[in-house]
Design a protein around this motif. Structure first.
Motif, short mmCIF file in Angstrom:
data_model
loop_
_atom_site.label_atom_id
_atom_site.label_comp_id
_atom_site.label_asym_id
_atom_site.label_seq_id
_atom_site.Cartn_x
_atom_site.Cartn_y
_atom_site.Cartn_z
N SER A 194 0.86 -1.12 0.05
CA SER A 194 0.36 0.32 -0.48
C SER A 194 1.19 1.45 -0.06
CB SER A 194 -1.27 0.53 1.34
OG SER A 194 0.29 0.69 2.03
N ILE A 195 0.33 2.51 -0.37
CA ILE A 195 0.98 3.85 -0.16
C ILE A 195 0.40 4.67 0.32
CG2 ILE A 195 1.40 5.37 -1.66
CD1 ILE A 195 2.17 3.37 -4.31
N ALA A 196 0.96 4.98 1.89
CA ALA A 196 0.53 5.26 2.92
C ALA A 196 1.08 6.76 2.85
CB ALA A 196 0.26 5.29 4.05
N TRP A 197 0.57 8.44 3.02
CA TRP A 197 0.89 9.21 2.48
C TRP A 197 0.36 9.88 3.71
CZ3 TRP A 197 4.08 12.05 -2.49
CH2 TRP A 197 3.92 13.37 -2.17
N GLY A 225 -4.16 16.04 3.64
CA GLY A 225 -4.41 16.28 2.16
C GLY A 225 -3.41 16.25 0.75
N SER A 226 -4.46 17.64 0.42
CA SER A 226 -4.07 17.92 -0.50
C SER A 226 -2.55 18.72 -0.09
CB SER A 226 -4.40 19.68 -0.80
OG SER A 226 -5.59 18.95 -1.14
N ASP A 227 -2.45 19.31 1.12
CA ASP A 227 -0.97 19.80 1.26
C ASP A 227 0.07 18.63 2.30
OD1 ASP A 227 0.93 21.03 2.33
OD2 ASP A 227 0.04 22.49 3.56
N LYS A 286 -1.67 7.54 9.42
CA LYS A 286 -2.56 7.50 8.38
C LYS A 286 -3.53 8.03 8.04
CE LYS A 286 1.83 8.61 6.77
NZ LYS A 286 2.05 9.34 5.93
N VAL A 287 -4.00 8.25 6.67
CA VAL A 287 -5.96 7.88 6.32
C VAL A 287 -6.07 7.88 4.83
CG1 VAL A 287 -6.49 10.72 5.91
CG2 VAL A 287 -7.68 8.57 7.40
N PHE A 288 -7.40 6.97 4.67
CA PHE A 288 -7.50 6.81 3.13
C PHE A 288 -6.89 6.20 2.83
CE2 PHE A 288 -8.77 11.41 3.15
CZ PHE A 288 -10.25 10.91 3.40
N THR A 289 -5.59 4.82 3.78
CA THR A 289 -4.42 4.15 3.02
C THR A 289 -4.94 3.38 2.04
OG1 THR A 289 -3.30 4.28 5.06
CG2 THR A 289 -2.04 2.66 3.22
N THR A 290 -5.67 2.96 0.71
CA THR A 290 -5.57 2.15 -0.77
C THR A 290 -5.05 0.17 0.02
OG1 THR A 290 -6.82 3.49 -1.70
CG2 THR A 290 -6.62 1.32 -2.42
N TYR A 331 -18.71 2.72 4.56
CA TYR A 331 -19.81 3.83 4.07
C TYR A 331 -18.75 3.79 2.75
CZ TYR A 331 -21.56 2.98 8.58
OH TYR A 331 -22.13 2.32 10.09
N LYS A 332 -18.30 3.46 1.73
CA LYS A 332 -17.51 3.69 0.79
C LYS A 332 -18.76 3.89 -0.21
CE LYS A 332 -13.17 3.30 -1.87
NZ LYS A 332 -12.77 1.93 -2.71
N MET A 333 -18.79 5.04 -1.21
CA MET A 333 -18.97 5.46 -2.39
C MET A 333 -18.92 5.30 -3.40
SD MET A 333 -19.14 8.68 -3.99
CE MET A 333 -20.41 9.22 -5.43
N SER A 393 -10.47 -1.30 -0.57
CA SER A 393 -10.73 -0.72 0.52
C SER A 393 -9.77 0.46 1.38
CB SER A 393 -10.95 -1.87 1.67
OG SER A 393 -9.23 -1.79 2.24
N GLU A 394 -10.52 1.86 2.04
CA GLU A 394 -8.76 2.49 2.21
C GLU A 394 -9.42 2.36 3.89
OE1 GLU A 394 -11.09 3.25 -0.42
OE2 GLU A 394 -8.87 3.60 -1.89
N ASN A 395 -7.96 2.76 4.64
CA ASN A 395 -7.94 2.11 5.36
C ASN A 395 -7.21 3.51 6.66
OD1 ASN A 395 -8.71 -0.82 6.44
ND2 ASN A 395 -7.50 -0.25 3.54
N ILE A 445 -10.55 13.19 -7.10
CA ILE A 445 -10.42 13.16 -5.54
C ILE A 445 -8.88 13.09 -5.75
CG2 ILE A 445 -10.67 13.16 -3.36
CD1 ILE A 445 -13.68 12.26 -3.72
N THR A 446 -8.99 11.22 -5.53
CA THR A 446 -7.39 11.35 -5.05
C THR A 446 -6.18 11.49 -6.57
OG1 THR A 446 -6.53 9.18 -4.28
CG2 THR A 446 -8.00 8.55 -5.88
N GLY A 447 -4.88 10.96 -5.51
CA GLY A 447 -4.63 11.50 -6.36
C GLY A 447 -3.99 12.70 -6.81
N GLY A 448 -4.00 13.66 -6.37
CA GLY A 448 -3.98 15.28 -6.43
C GLY A 448 -5.82 15.43 -6.76
N THR A 449 -6.16 16.74 -6.16
CA THR A 449 -7.84 16.82 -6.52
C THR A 449 -7.28 17.50 -7.69
OG1 THR A 449 -7.51 18.79 -5.07
CG2 THR A 449 -8.24 16.36 -4.17
N THR A 450 -8.45 17.61 -7.99
CA THR A 450 -8.37 18.88 -9.33
C THR A 450 -8.46 20.30 -8.58
OG1 THR A 450 -10.87 17.82 -10.27
CG2 THR A 450 -10.66 19.72 -10.27
N GLN A 451 -8.83 20.52 -8.08
CA GLN A 451 -8.46 22.28 -8.04
C GLN A 451 -7.33 22.25 -7.29
OE1 GLN A 451 -10.87 20.50 -6.27
NE2 GLN A 451 -12.62 21.83 -7.35
N THR A 452 -6.01 21.73 -6.66
CA THR A 452 -4.76 21.01 -7.02
C THR A 452 -3.56 21.09 -8.17
OG1 THR A 452 -4.18 18.69 -5.89
CG2 THR A 452 -4.73 20.58 -4.39
N GLN A 453 -4.83 20.45 -9.02
CA GLN A 453 -3.71 19.84 -9.73
C GLN A 453 -4.92 21.35 -11.43
OE1 GLN A 453 -2.44 17.43 -11.20
NE2 GLN A 453 -2.87 17.21 -8.53
#
Ligand SMILES: Cc1cc2nc3c(=O)[nH]c(=O)nc-3n(C[C@H](O)[C@H](O)[C@H](O)COP(=O)(O)OP(=O)(O)OC[C@H]3O[C@@H](n4cnc5c(N)ncnc54)[C@H](O)[C@@H]3O)c2cc1C
Length: 383
Positions: A121-124, A130-132, A153-157, A199-201, A207-209, A364-372
């Motif tokens: 997994s990659i836990a950043w 998040g974005s920062d 960490k959060v959201f670690t796939t 409760y993932k969409m 899974s995210e963890n 969202i993941t991999g850098g949100t639209t706004q940060t891109q």
């Protein structure tokens, strides 16, 4: 300038298309409904060598480029994003190790990741970073031959199943980008606790963890960052790899959009209202034409960005443009395709309902639209 695929690329893409349609398509709903990881799909992907497509042959990979790798991933994403994500994610972690890890680590781990024996997994991301990404506070403190890891960490796939977590941590007392490096933390390490986020969409086959590190002791030989990690530019180095992963998010979005588009097109050829086929109604035809234009643009952007990376001339701005366009496009396209099915599209008996939910994660993941867009704007207004 050549936009034609080679005969080898066409063969690879067609083989992936056949696999996706013959094997993955009909099972895709199951991973979503039961929220289980597509284990049997992963086994098959490993047997076919798909997890090592972009990895050097000397580490057991196929030594192909990112263009070839994502042609395969795009085909799988057309029918099942959860399975496409396996190929994407498990090509990224060996690429990080191949780029920054010591030779001994590369030889020891990469063949095992490609064969499926070891999962990463990659836990950043952290709750307050998040974005920062440079604001992370998870620390790696030297203690003899080991490092002690503390933080969260959060959201670690795949954090609940990964044998090794590739953890971004702060190695020195410094703040900001300097001193951030990566270290491999085995899943059974004392002091590491993992909680699956409920409760993932969408993409429920992954899974995210949340990962909690309480004085987790890891040998210094697990550090992936080269040189002295306390003074490393690991953060900046990581961004280089993420040029390609963000285009990868775009290609997966492209695949989902194309899959939804094909379903809508086929339905419009048979569904009749007011004595005519949907495919003959001018307003709907234009909606399809508009989507086609957006899909073609996304394909061109993504593969141009990947070809630039393969040619050793990465263009970070183009990678961001490709990610934003393809992921935002795919959200709109999947929703419009769902609309073509009327009431039937609203129910989970058709894949459209799942595709609309699945594709949402990619803006969202991999850098949100706004940060891109921030990165693109910085390119437009340098300094
Ligand atoms: C399904 C899924 C899987 C994931 N997998 C992983 C994983 O495997 N490993 C991992 O480390 N992380 C993972 N993530 C985390 C993901 O990378 C972050 O969610 C993402 O970077 C955004 O961080 P955040 O959620 O903290 O949002 P925030 O950074 O708090 O952003 C909130 C909102 O503010 C906007 N925003 C923030 N800063 C700015 C700015 N400067 N200008 C304009 N707008 C701004 C954002 O675009 C967003 O809309 C995953 C996330 C999801 C949803």
């Amino acid at each position: 300038m050549n936009f034609e695929l080679t005969a080898q690329q066409v063969e690879l893409r067609d083989a992936a298309r056949k696999l996706a349609n013959d094997v993955f398509k009909d099972k895709a709903a199951r991973w979503d409904r039961e929220e289980v990881f597509p284990e049997e799909n992963k086994k098959l992907l490993c047997e076919l060598g798909y997890l090592g497509l972009s990895i050097d042959e000397k580490y057991g990979g196929s030594g192909m480029g990112l263009v070839e790798t994502y042609l395969v991933i795009e085909e799988i994403a057309k029918v099942d994003l959860a399975t496409a994500l396996i190929v994407h994610e498990q090509n990224v972690s060996p690429r990080i190790i191949a780029t920054y890890g010591a030779e001994e680590m590369r030889q020891r781990l990469i063949p095992k990741i490609i064969s499926g024996e070891v999962e990463c997994s990659i836990a950043w991301t952290e709750p307050q970073a998040g974005s920062d990404g440079s604001a992370i506070t998870t620390s790696a403190t030297r203690d003899g031959d080991d490092y002690l890891i503390n933080g969260q960490k959060v959201f670690t796939t795949y954090g609940d199943r990964a044998d090794l977590n590739l953890v971004y941590a702060r190695f020195g007392p410094s703040k900001g980008a300097r001193g951030i490096g990566t270290i491999l933390v085995p899943k059974d390490s004392p002091g590491l606790t993992v909680h699956k986020i409920p409760y993932k969409m969408g993409v429920r086959g992954a899974s995210e963890n949340e990962l909690f590190f309480d004085n987790v002791r890891v040998p210094a030989s697990n550090v992936v960052t080269p040189g002295d990690p306390e003074n490393s530019r690991g953060f900046v180095a990581a961004l280089t790899i993420y040029n390609s992963t963000r285009v990868g998010m775009g290609v997966m979005a492209l695949g989902v959009a194309e899959g939804a588009f094909e379903l809508a097109r086929d339905y419009m050829l048979v569904r009749q209202q007011f004595g005519q086929r949907l495919a003959d109604m001018q307003g709907l035809r234009w909606m399809m034409a508009d989507m086609w234009i957006e899909i073609e643009a996304a394909r061109s952007l993504c593969y141009r960005a990947l070809a630039a990376i393969d040619a050793g001339k990465p263009d970070p701005c183009l990678s961001s443009v490709a990610k934003v366009h393809a992921t935002e496009m795919a959200q709109k396209v999947t929703l419009t395709c769902q609309q073509m099915f009327g009431g039937y599209g609203y129910f989970g008996l058709l894949p459209l309902e799942r595709m609309v939910r699945d594709v949402r994660m990619l803006t969202i993941t991999g850098g949100t639209t706004q940060t891109q867009k921030n990165a693109i704007a910085n390119h437009i207004f340098p300094g």
